[in-house]
Design a protein around this motif. Sequence first.
Motif, PDB file in Angstrom:
ATOM      1  N   LEU A   1       0.860  -1.291  -0.014  1.00 29.72           N
ATOM      2  CA  LEU A   1      -0.110   0.021  -0.320  1.00 29.72           C
ATOM      3  C   LEU A   1       0.870   1.095   0.034  1.00 29.72           C
ATOM      4  N   VAL A   2       1.988   1.226   0.514  1.00 24.21           N
ATOM      5  CA  VAL A   2       2.929   2.605   0.746  1.00 24.21           C
ATOM      6  C   VAL A   2       3.343   2.864  -0.642  1.00 24.21           C
ATOM      7  N   THR A   3       3.500   1.847  -1.671  1.00 28.37           N
ATOM      8  CA  THR A   3       3.810   2.171  -2.925  1.00 28.37           C
ATOM      9  C   THR A   3       2.675   2.966  -3.891  1.00 28.37           C
ATOM     10  N   HIS A   4       1.407   3.008  -3.350  1.00 28.38           N
ATOM     11  CA  HIS A   4       0.690   3.715  -3.988  1.00 28.38           C
ATOM     12  C   HIS A   4       0.951   5.102  -4.053  1.00 28.38           C
ATOM     13  N   PRO A   5       0.767   5.755  -5.386  1.00 29.68           N
ATOM     14  CA  PRO A   5       1.212   7.146  -5.253  1.00 29.68           C
ATOM     15  C   PRO A   5       0.383   8.373  -4.523  1.00 29.68           C
ATOM     16  N   ASP A   6      -0.683   7.848  -3.841  1.00 28.36           N
ATOM     17  CA  ASP A   6      -1.558   8.776  -2.993  1.00 28.36           C
ATOM     18  C   ASP A   6      -1.368   8.610  -1.535  1.00 28.36           C
ATOM     19  N   VAL A   7      -0.313   7.541  -1.295  1.00 24.99           N
ATOM     20  CA  VAL A   7      -0.167   7.217   0.246  1.00 24.99           C
ATOM     21  C   VAL A   7       1.217   7.686   0.707  1.00 24.99           C
ATOM     22  N   ALA A   8       1.332   8.313   1.736  1.00 24.92           N
ATOM     23  CA  ALA A   8       2.667   8.709   2.407  1.00 24.92           C
ATOM     24  C   ALA A   8       3.093   7.681   3.390  1.00 24.92           C
TER      25      ALA A   8
ATOM     26  N   ILE B   1      -4.377   1.637   8.428  1.00 27.54           N
ATOM     27  CA  ILE B   1      -4.648   2.974   8.595  1.00 27.54           C
ATOM     28  C   ILE B   1      -3.732   3.706   7.687  1.00 27.54           C
ATOM     29  N   VAL B   2      -4.121   4.831   6.826  1.00 30.37           N
ATOM     30  CA  VAL B   2      -3.402   5.392   5.904  1.00 30.37           C
ATOM     31  C   VAL B   2      -3.016   6.803   6.144  1.00 30.37           C
ATOM     32  N   GLN B   3      -2.005   7.168   5.972  1.00 33.13           N
ATOM     33  CA  GLN B   3      -1.664   8.712   5.996  1.00 33.13           C
ATOM     34  C   GLN B   3      -1.606   8.871   4.631  1.00 33.13           C
ATOM     35  N   PRO B   4      -2.512   9.876   3.895  1.00 29.50           N
ATOM     36  CA  PRO B   4      -2.347  10.194   2.405  1.00 29.50           C
ATOM     37  C   PRO B   4      -1.510  11.333   2.290  1.00 29.50           C
ATOM     38  N   ARG B   5      -0.927  11.431   1.220  1.00 24.62           N
ATOM     39  CA  ARG B   5       0.041  12.666   0.718  1.00 24.62           C
ATOM     40  C   ARG B   5      -0.614  13.506   0.820  1.00 24.62           C
ATOM     41  N   ASP B   6      -1.887  13.858   0.487  1.00 21.73           N
ATOM     42  CA  ASP B   6      -2.559  15.085   0.773  1.00 21.73           C
ATOM     43  C   ASP B   6      -3.856  14.628   1.605  1.00 21.73           C
TER      44      ASP B   6
ATOM     45  N   ALA C   1     -11.683   3.423  -2.050  1.00 23.94           N
ATOM     46  CA  ALA C   1     -11.968   2.632  -3.100  1.00 23.94           C
ATOM     47  C   ALA C   1     -10.712   2.200  -4.017  1.00 23.94           C
ATOM     48  N   ALA C   2      -9.975   3.358  -4.122  1.00 22.26           N
ATOM     49  CA  ALA C   2      -8.878   3.040  -5.191  1.00 22.26           C
ATOM     50  C   ALA C   2      -7.680   2.229  -4.453  1.00 22.26           C
ATOM     51  N   LEU C   3      -7.677   2.480  -3.234  1.00 21.60           N
ATOM     52  CA  LEU C   3      -6.745   1.416  -2.329  1.00 21.60           C
ATOM     53  C   LEU C   3      -7.343   0.091  -2.223  1.00 21.60           C
ATOM     54  N   ASP C   4      -8.541  -0.014  -2.072  1.00 26.02           N
ATOM     55  CA  ASP C   4      -9.150  -1.394  -2.065  1.00 26.02           C
ATOM     56  C   ASP C   4      -8.705  -2.222  -3.550  1.00 26.02           C
ATOM     57  N   ALA C   5      -9.065  -1.389  -4.489  1.00 24.50           N
ATOM     58  CA  ALA C   5      -8.944  -2.126  -5.771  1.00 24.50           C
ATOM     59  C   ALA C   5      -7.311  -2.397  -6.042  1.00 24.50           C
TER      60      ALA C   5
ATOM     61  N   ARG D   1     -11.241  -2.975   6.130  1.00 26.89           N
ATOM     62  CA  ARG D   1     -11.487  -1.261   6.646  1.00 26.89           C
ATOM     63  C   ARG D   1     -10.274  -0.585   6.408  1.00 26.89           C
ATOM     64  N   ILE D   2     -10.524   0.650   5.823  1.00 28.06           N
ATOM     65  CA  ILE D   2      -9.312   1.563   5.464  1.00 28.06           C
ATOM     66  C   ILE D   2      -9.778   2.927   6.355  1.00 28.06           C
ATOM     67  N   ASP D   3      -9.129   3.257   7.188  1.00 26.13           N
ATOM     68  CA  ASP D   3      -9.165   4.647   7.765  1.00 26.13           C
ATOM     69  C   ASP D   3      -8.025   5.383   7.376  1.00 26.13           C
ATOM     70  N   PHE D   4      -8.143   6.793   7.593  1.00 23.28           N
ATOM     71  CA  PHE D   4      -7.177   7.770   7.434  1.00 23.28           C
ATOM     72  C   PHE D   4      -7.024   8.823   8.600  1.00 23.28           C
ATOM     73  N   ARG D   5      -5.534   8.923   8.467  1.00 25.16           N
ATOM     74  CA  ARG D   5      -4.917   9.778   9.901  1.00 25.16           C
ATOM     75  C   ARG D   5      -4.035  10.831   9.168  1.00 25.16           C
ATOM     76  N   ALA D   6      -3.977  11.928   9.528  1.00 27.48           N
ATOM     77  CA  ALA D   6      -3.003  12.881   9.061  1.00 27.48           C
ATOM     78  C   ALA D   6      -1.561  12.503   9.474  1.00 27.48           C
ATOM     79  N   GLU D   7      -1.314  11.680  10.530  1.00 25.03           N
ATOM     80  CA  GLU D   7       0.060  11.326  10.669  1.00 25.03           C
ATOM     81  C   GLU D   7      -0.093  10.134  11.594  1.00 25.03           C
ATOM     82  N   LEU D   8       0.701   9.014  11.407  1.00 25.89           N
ATOM     83  CA  LEU D   8       0.855   8.034  12.247  1.00 25.89           C
ATOM     84  C   LEU D   8       1.888   8.218  13.211  1.00 25.89           C
ATOM     85  N   PRO D   9       1.629   7.371  14.445  1.00 26.77           N
ATOM     86  CA  PRO D   9       2.582   7.794  15.580  1.00 26.77           C
ATOM     87  C   PRO D   9       3.914   6.980  15.255  1.00 26.77           C
TER      88      PRO D   9
END
Length: 508
Positions: free
Chosen positions: A422-429, A448-453, A463-467, A481-489
């Motif tokens: 998942l970290v190789t997806h262009p929209d994932v930080a 638990i995903v920290q998006p680039r934006d 949905a894109a990450l699921d695909a 389940r996919i959740d989003f966070r501005a920053e991971l600990p």
Amino acid sequence: MLHPVRHAATMPDKPAYIMAGSGETVTYAELNVRADRGAWLLRSLGLRRGDGIAVLMDNSPRYLEVVWAAERTGVYCTCISSKLTAREAEYIVRDGDCRVLIASAGAAATAAALLPLVPGLQALMVDGAVEGFDSYEAARDRQPAGPITDPSPGQFMLYSSGTTGVPKGVRHPLPEEPLGENTSTLVTLGKALYGFASDMIYLSPAPLYHAAPLRWSMAVQQLGGTVIVMERFDPQAALAAIERYKVTHAQWVPTHFVRLLKLPEAVRARYDVSSLRSVWHAAAPCPVPVKRAMIEWWGPIIGEYYAGTEGNGFTAISSAEWLAHPGSVGRNLTATTRICDEEGNELPPRSEGTVYFDGGGTFTYHNDPDKTAAAANRHGWTTLGDVGWLDEEGYLYLTDRKSFTIISGGVNIYPAEIENLLVTHPDVADVAVIGGPHDEMGEEVIAIVQPRDMADAGPALAAALDAFARANLSHVKVPRRIDFRAELPRHDTGKLYKRVLRDEYWGK
């Protein structure tokens, strides 16, 4: 001799196994003839003692005959989940040094995609064949009758979890005894714990590519019992099989219990399960209320054990013991359980630490000497990586999973493998994958995903990450389940505090 060869001579017409759904029955005489011809087939393909084969099959009627054929040729047999993608299976085939692939038509799509990834791999298929595969049955039936001229017992090399995110093959030495004299440890344990005998009828509800269902089924057949193989698990079909075949013994995982208990009371009461003498479960922690409910339903015949593919220890507990020690996985029968701190110092009772086994079997992780060395401490005791504690009577209680491995429905899922994708997806930080609570499966995969934006966080990105995950991973590893966070600990050193995230989802 405790072996199907003997039973073929002494009780040739007794069913060695029956397919629960179709009713197809294979006698010991038929099993022996097919295993002998299968052994000749493996020799004709150039396989000798110590070589490796891969088995990529669903619960086909041919599964047990294939592994018994391999068993009498002295090869290492690597059984691969039929749910893996071709790329995931490729890693295991290459790492396991497998020269031959035997697949089933039920796994044809994966097998066909795997074949071009491993040039030179010899391939056969049961239950029908697709392009690139020879028919296993046709090739088998062209072989001579009778045993091969150089029989010797083989060994399984099955794959266990790894902290690097990919599974590692657990390699044990090949048995040195003559064929038929290498009695499985599970035969001894089965007699002592669960009343194994030649008149037993054993239900195997799980996929045979898992270590426990496969090894227990073969232990039953070493004794001359009959195995009832479910093509796939269904709770009502399992109850129907118990009644129809008068099943006496069975092994389960906690998810099976959950699904059985969720059947309507009227459906559960419809089936006669009074033939059951002894059942047991393993593979994942069983919720205390679930186990209590099963004991109330089936009686105090439910055992439990804790062990690993590594074979370095084996704890067990009966219903009576468990009711007095709820939540325990029992006392060690094949080694001494030690609880140690991070420096390897042994801890007193009720102190939490890493669980080690002292005096159990030896093992190596194939092609990974560092992981093999890391599994042992300075005393030479070995660990599966779990955390737990002992009470004053020596009963073990597990309190954590090895390296945060997710156990969903009894299946090990490795978070790092999913994170690394998942970290190789262009929209994932950044991303962390953990197991969260799930009523039926025990745990579910949560990403638990920290998006680039952070502005992109939402249903469209999920949905894109699921695909993306579904295109690259087997479905059991795809996050539910996919959740989003501005920053991971994360610490300044880069270490992810996954414990913080996991405790949050588990309400700790």
